[in-house]
Design an enzyme around this catalytic site. Structure first.
Site, mmCIF file in Angstrom:
data_model
loop_
_atom_site.group_PDB
_atom_site.id
_atom_site.type_symbol
_atom_site.label_atom_id
_atom_site.label_comp_id
_atom_site.label_asym_id
_atom_site.label_seq_id
_atom_site.Cartn_x
_atom_site.Cartn_y
_atom_site.Cartn_z
ATOM 1 N N SER A 174 0.834 -1.203 0.000
ATOM 2 C CA SER A 174 0.000 0.000 0.000
ATOM 3 C C SER A 174 0.871 1.256 0.000
ATOM 4 O O SER A 174 0.637 2.193 -0.772
ATOM 5 C CB SER A 174 -0.914 -0.026 1.228
ATOM 6 O OG SER A 174 -1.423 1.247 1.480
ATOM 7 N N HIS A 307 23.071 2.956 14.511
ATOM 8 C CA HIS A 307 22.971 3.567 15.843
ATOM 9 C C HIS A 307 21.808 2.962 16.634
ATOM 10 O O HIS A 307 21.689 3.216 17.826
ATOM 11 C CB HIS A 307 22.877 5.099 15.758
ATOM 12 C CG HIS A 307 21.625 5.631 15.138
ATOM 13 N ND1 HIS A 307 21.603 6.750 14.370
ATOM 14 C CD2 HIS A 307 20.345 5.193 15.180
ATOM 15 C CE1 HIS A 307 20.361 6.988 13.954
ATOM 16 N NE2 HIS A 307 19.590 6.055 14.441
#
Lengths: 536, 180
Positions: A174, A307
């Site tokens: 979608s 990170h």
């Protein structure tokens, strides 16, 4: 359907040639960007309340130490489902809804470029979330391994596992279709004299977001497909015993996941960049630098993913690279914050509800940005990792960040959608309640995290009790405050008739069409210059 | 209705965007071999060699390195598995033997696989296994208990700041992997 609240106007508009068909068929088979935009927005509001009620379960359980209401397994399902629903069901579809409604109006296009695909990309969503929510009733319970779906834990999900994967596939499909539609619309359907750098910021940020979507949603699809084949088809992408590596999933997931967080914030930057100039009655300061800053943020989002996983054990050079690259993002983000402040500088500001939400966005998003900088410091992150500090950080950028921007956009454009002014008193009440309670909810979580309270656990030691109670009271208050927004929507057609311009300082093509915007607009391309001059 | 050129422009742009989508999906899978190469070069993730290698280096008798052995049994593997000694002191460049003992706790034949990992990351490529039970899967008869040998050398190029190396094995039941 609740969808009629916002959009009944189109049915009684005296535009007999092109009027919408009557009944449910209008919505099921709609190719109209305004109808589809409305459906996206109503759907995302529904998901916001479903995901929000899960947050209420989480905060009720955490109000006092010990196990009160739910089993730990169900608690973990709640955190997992809350995240999946809020990310893919509430925030992203809300921005796609705003894009559907506003991008054609802002660039002077008659509709989205690919209207039939637009219909598909919306109607896949209720199916995807129907499947996801049905897992709550399956043997083994709903997915409980976290929205990040790390193996091997997620592979222990019960019967819900393949349904989880399939629903993520559908959400991705979608989003990709929606993103392609946005790009093609913006590139090919602008008004003749609207060059790229003359585009409004909301259109710009959505163009960048759409490119991020088509670049990373397929990577997520690949990652969850690998999970699926690991579980059912004998592959060993992430199974150590078969020669795979579970940490690799985290790399692939966050290669998607970090751009994903900018997918959820860049359109928010765009909304706020539309609203602040209107209510400061000045032009947006540094429009072009905003465009370059957003592009920089998009580029950097691809090279900072690790990170999120500083604690997996990385070589020193890797840790340093991801630490510095992450901190670099503060530069373009700072450019945007300073530009918003400079836009307000010596402006004649008024404080209607959209402006209040935008101001709170600038201030509170910055708090989330600063805690993000703290998390980027690798040696410090070892302490913060998987604590409530992280929860506080990403909720600050997502709730008073993305959600406030969506609310601001909804209030800002609501008169254009309905043709009537919303109830300003209710709007302001909604704003102040939301702002007070959102801080009450998430600010104490910083302290909890620094003191060492871990995420995703239904119980905690007694020294965390007071802050948790404050946070839970705030969360219930925030949840109830959102009902005021429903009241605003239900009374949206009762207010004074809106002018075409709606706001004194508004500018741009969307304010040149009547309020409510007719079912068909810009069947002949407008001159963008006219709209720009009306402001200057 | 839209004119012909616009429809062509839309179609061309959609097609090129679809190429990006397909490429991105492929890139997700391409990350798998890329990650393997990356890990082998850097020792990232504690990767160590999984095939026998020959090493001939002069031992550095002045340097003592502590090698620790940690064993984990996967929760689905019905085995007992432990190192006979928790740790040993070694000189870089000299060959050593260590023994691990595993026992099949069921009354059925089982095939097990031990997966190694070395910490710290900087030591991973310098911990060289000459012969290891982890190079191949191991068959166990019902209730069989067996000692399994490890032969290794610590490469003298090991960075100076490393004085302790931890070798960790996780013991898996391969049947649980295949038919998961």
């Amino acid at each position: 359907m609740t969808a009629t609240t916002v959009d009944t106007h189109a049915a009684d508009h005296d535009d007999h040639d092109h009027g919408p068909t009557k009944g449910i068929g209008r919505w099921l088979f709609s190719t109209n960007h305004k109808d589809i935009g409305t459906m996206y927005l109503v759907f995302s509001l529904l998901m916001f309340f479903i995901g929000g009620s899960m947050a209420m379960v989480i905060r009720s359980e955490l109000a006092i130490p010990g196990l009160q209401f739910v089993h730990p397994e169900f608690f973990n399902s709640m955190t997992t489902m809350h995240a999946l629903i809020m990310v893919f069901g509430a925030v992203m579809p809300a921005f796609v809804g705003l894009a559907n409604w506003m991008i054609p109006l802002m660039i002077g296009a008659p509709d989205m470029a690919l209207p039939r695909m637009n219909n598909w990309s919306f109607w896949i969503l209720p199916i995807a979330f129907g499947i996801l929510l049905s897992t709550l009733f399956m043997p083994g319970g709903a997915p409980a391994g976290g929205w990040t779906m790390y193996p091997p834990l997620i592979l222990q999900t019960g019967d819900a596992f393949p349904f989880l994967i399939f629903s993520v596939h559908l959400m991705g499909l979608s989003s990709i279709m929606g993103a392609i539609n946005v790009i093609v619309t913006i590139i090919n359907m602008r008004a003749p004299d609207m060059t790229l750098l003359k585009m409004p910021m909301f259109v710009w940020t959505w163009l960048i977001t759409a490119y991020l979507l088509i670049a990373v949603m397929p990577v997520l699809a690949g990652a969850v497909t690998m999970l699926l084949t690991d579980q059912f088809f004998g592959t060993s992408f992430f199974l150590a015993a078969g020669g795979g590596d579970p940490v690799m999933f985290q790399h692939i997931f966050w290669f998607f996941g970090h751009p994903e967080v900018y997918i959820m914030i860049l359109p928010a930057f765009g909304v706020v960049s539309e609203i602040i100039p209107t209510f400061a009655r000045k032009k947006l300061f540094g429009h072009d630098s905003m465009v370059y800053a957003a592009s920089c943020i998009a580029f950097l989002s691809f090279i900072v993913w690790a990170h999120h996983m500083f604690t997996v054990g990385m070589p020193l050079t890797g840790q340093l690279f991801f630490m510095f690259a992450t901190m670099l993002i503060a530069v373009p983000t700072g450019v945007k914050i300073f530009n918003w402040v400079a836009t307000m500088w010596r402006g004649s500001m008024t404080f209607e509800t959209p402006m209040l939400f935008s101001l709170a966005f600038v201030f509170l998003f910055t708090i989330g940005g600063f805690s993000g900088l703290m998390l980027a410091i690798q040696p410090a992150d070892v302490q913060y990792h998987d604590t409530y500090f992280v929860v506080a950080h990403f909720h600050y950028v997502l709730v008073p960040g993305s959600v406030f921007a969506i609310m601001a956009g909804a209030y800002y454009w609501l008169p254009k959608w309905t043709g009537h002014m919303y109830n300003e008193t209710l709007g302001k009440l909604h704003f102040w309640m939301s702002t007070i309670f959102v801080n009450l909810t998430f600010f104490p979580q910083h302290f909890l995290g620094l003191a060492g309270m871990p995420r995703r656990i239904p119980d905690y030691s007694v020294q965390f009790a007071d802050f948790n109670l404050v946070s839970s009271v705030g969360a219930i208050g925030f949840g109830l405050s959102q009902l005021i927004f429903v009241a605003v929507l239900l009374t949206a057609k009762k207010g004074a008739k809106a002018t075409d311009r709606v706001w004194e300082g508004s500018h741009g093509l969307e304010w040149t069409v009547p309020s409510p915007a007719p079912w068909h607009t810009f069947t002949t391309p407008p001159k963008a210059r006219i709209a720009n001059e009306s402001f200057e | 209705m839209s004119s012909e050129p616009k429809n062509n422009a839309n179609r061309n742009l959609v097609l090129s965007l679809l190429v990006v989508v397909v490429g991105a999906f492929g890139f997700g899978y391409l990350l798998v071999p890329l990650y393997d190469v990356f890990c082998e070069i850097t020792g990232f993730g504690g990767r160590t060699n999984t095939e026998a290698v020959a090493v001939t280096e002069a031992p550095d008798l002045d340097r003592d390195i502590r090698v620790e052995f940690v064993t984990t049994v996967n929760s689905y593997a019905p085995f007992e598995f432990a190192a006979d000694a928790d740790s040993m002191i070694v000189h870089p460049g000299q060959m050593y033997f260590a023994t691990f003992t595993a026992k099949n706790m069921t009354g059925e034949d089982k095939v097990a696989m031990a997966v190694p990992s070395v910490a710290p990351v900087a030591a991973a490529e310098h911990f060289v296994k000459i012969e290891c039970f982890c190079f191949n899967s191991q068959s166990f008869a019902a209730s069989e208990e067996r000692a399994m040998p490890l032969q290794f050398i610590v490469d003298p190029d090991l960075p100076d700041y490393v004085d302790t190396i931890t070798l960790q094995y996780t013991f898996f039941d391969t049947a649980r992997v295949a038919s998961n």
